[in-house]
Design a protein around this motif. Structure first.
Motif, PDB file in Angstrom:
ATOM      1  N   SER A  87       8.677   6.865   1.159  1.00 53.24           N
ATOM      2  CA  SER A  87       7.613   5.874   1.335  1.00 53.24           C
ATOM      3  C   SER A  87       8.165   4.553   1.863  1.00 53.24           C
ATOM      4  O   SER A  87       7.460   3.835   2.571  1.00 53.24           O
TER       5      SER A  87
ATOM      6  N   THR B  64       1.982   7.316   5.940  1.00 47.12           N
ATOM      7  CA  THR B  64       2.530   7.801   4.676  1.00 47.12           C
ATOM      8  C   THR B  64       3.864   8.483   4.902  1.00 47.12           C
ATOM      9  O   THR B  64       4.150   8.949   6.005  1.00 47.12           O
TER      10      THR B  64
ATOM     11  N   VAL C  68      -1.900  -2.549  -6.372  1.00 45.33           N
ATOM     12  CA  VAL C  68      -1.472  -1.604  -7.407  1.00 45.33           C
ATOM     13  C   VAL C  68      -2.703  -1.275  -8.230  1.00 45.33           C
ATOM     14  O   VAL C  68      -3.391  -2.183  -8.703  1.00 45.33           O
TER      15      VAL C  68
ATOM     16  N   VAL D 150       6.504  -2.754 -11.780  1.00 41.22           N
ATOM     17  CA  VAL D 150       6.017  -1.962 -10.647  1.00 41.22           C
ATOM     18  C   VAL D 150       5.589  -2.887  -9.518  1.00 41.22           C
ATOM     19  O   VAL D 150       5.937  -2.674  -8.349  1.00 41.22           O
ATOM     20  N   GLU D 151       4.836  -3.934  -9.846  1.00 39.98           N
ATOM     21  CA  GLU D 151       4.396  -4.892  -8.831  1.00 39.98           C
ATOM     22  C   GLU D 151       5.585  -5.582  -8.178  1.00 39.98           C
ATOM     23  O   GLU D 151       5.594  -5.790  -6.960  1.00 39.98           O
TER      24      GLU D 151
ATOM     25  N   GLU E 290      -0.714  -6.437  -1.164  1.00 39.84           N
ATOM     26  CA  GLU E 290      -0.069  -5.560  -2.139  1.00 39.84           C
ATOM     27  C   GLU E 290      -1.131  -5.120  -3.133  1.00 39.84           C
ATOM     28  O   GLU E 290      -1.758  -5.953  -3.779  1.00 39.84           O
TER      29      GLU E 290
ATOM     30  N   HIS F   5      -0.218   1.349  -4.093  1.00 39.31           N
ATOM     31  CA  HIS F   5       0.521   2.182  -5.054  1.00 39.31           C
ATOM     32  C   HIS F   5      -0.429   2.517  -6.198  1.00 39.31           C
ATOM     33  O   HIS F   5      -0.975   1.614  -6.837  1.00 39.31           O
TER      34      HIS F   5
ATOM     35  N   PRO G  47      -0.125   4.127   1.733  1.00 28.56           N
ATOM     36  CA  PRO G  47       0.035   4.520   0.330  1.00 28.56           C
ATOM     37  C   PRO G  47       1.523   4.808   0.073  1.00 28.56           C
ATOM     38  O   PRO G  47       2.155   5.526   0.851  1.00 28.56           O
ATOM     39  N   VAL G  48       2.079   4.228  -0.967  1.00 31.74           N
ATOM     40  CA  VAL G  48       3.503   4.409  -1.265  1.00 31.74           C
ATOM     41  C   VAL G  48       3.694   4.839  -2.712  1.00 31.74           C
ATOM     42  O   VAL G  48       2.877   4.538  -3.568  1.00 31.74           O
ATOM     43  N   ASP G  49       4.794   5.566  -2.948  1.00 35.73           N
ATOM     44  CA  ASP G  49       5.151   5.955  -4.309  1.00 35.73           C
ATOM     45  C   ASP G  49       6.502   5.362  -4.714  1.00 35.73           C
ATOM     46  O   ASP G  49       7.081   5.759  -5.700  1.00 35.73           O
ATOM     47  N   LEU G  50       7.001   4.427  -3.907  1.00 37.85           N
ATOM     48  CA  LEU G  50       8.260   3.715  -4.129  1.00 37.85           C
ATOM     49  C   LEU G  50       9.481   4.613  -3.956  1.00 37.85           C
ATOM     50  O   LEU G  50      10.574   4.256  -4.364  1.00 37.85           O
TER      51      LEU G  50
ATOM     52  N   LEU H  34       7.243  -3.131  -5.795  1.00 33.13           N
ATOM     53  CA  LEU H  34       6.424  -3.007  -4.591  1.00 33.13           C
ATOM     54  C   LEU H  34       6.635  -4.227  -3.687  1.00 33.13           C
ATOM     55  O   LEU H  34       6.860  -4.090  -2.481  1.00 33.13           O
TER      56      LEU H  34
END
Length: 168
Positions: free
Chosen positions: A36, A135, A111, A85-86, A109, A67, A29-32, A89
């Motif tokens: 992350s 994480t 989202v 956003v995509e 990927e 995400h 799980p990433v939040d950019l 990512l």
């Protein structure tokens, strides 16, 4: 243990359930954020090293990079562009793969819009039957975590996971 994980500058493996090898499904799980991005590199390395051996006739390890976008941001006034956003990512994954070598991985990927990042991550982990979760943590103190919360600590309790703390 909580403080060690929060302040460590190296990845910490937390085992709260059996870790079955070789790994089949890893979720990151990433939040950019920078934390992350570092965790994504760790996820790629661990998934590649702890997955089935190349040429073993088994399917490749799946690495899902997830995400979750808060549904509260899906309003015209905010004008969040899902394609941006995509793209961010995708670029982050490509950069991490270039540094960490995820050639033998099946990278996905993902989202999603969600009401609660914690609940949506848990739902995805259950759907994907994740063997390991990797994480990043921001290393926040207990007061800050109490005031603004911590997504990682909200879902990590019952499963094996690696915490890759942000560099200090």
């Amino acid at each position: 243990a909580d403080r060690v994980i929060r302040v460590a500058t190296v990845p910490c493996l937390v085992i709260r359930a059996p870790l079955h090898l070789p790994l089949r499904n890893v979720v990151a799980p990433v939040d950019l954020s920078a934390a992350s991005h570092g965790a994504l590199e760790v996820a790629i390395a661990w998934a590649a090293e702890l997955g089935p051996a190349s040429g073993a006739g088994e399917r490749r390890t799946s690495l899902s990079v997830l995400h979750v976008l808060p549904r509260t941001m899906d309003i015209p006034e905010f004008a969040l562009d899902l394609r941006e956003v995509e793209a961010a990512l995708h670029t982050g994954i490509q950069e991490a793969e270039a540094r960490g070598g995820g050639d033998d991985l099946d990278v996905r990927e993902v989202v999603r819009w969600g009401d609660s990042p914690i609940e949506d991550i848990v739902q995805y982990l259950n759907e994907s039957a994740a063997d390991l979760v990797v994480t990043g943590t921001h290393g926040q103190g207990i007061l800050k975590r109490f005031l603004i919360g911590s997504v990682a600590w909200g879902w990590a309790r019952p499963r094996p996971w690696v915490s890759a703390s942000s560099a200090r």
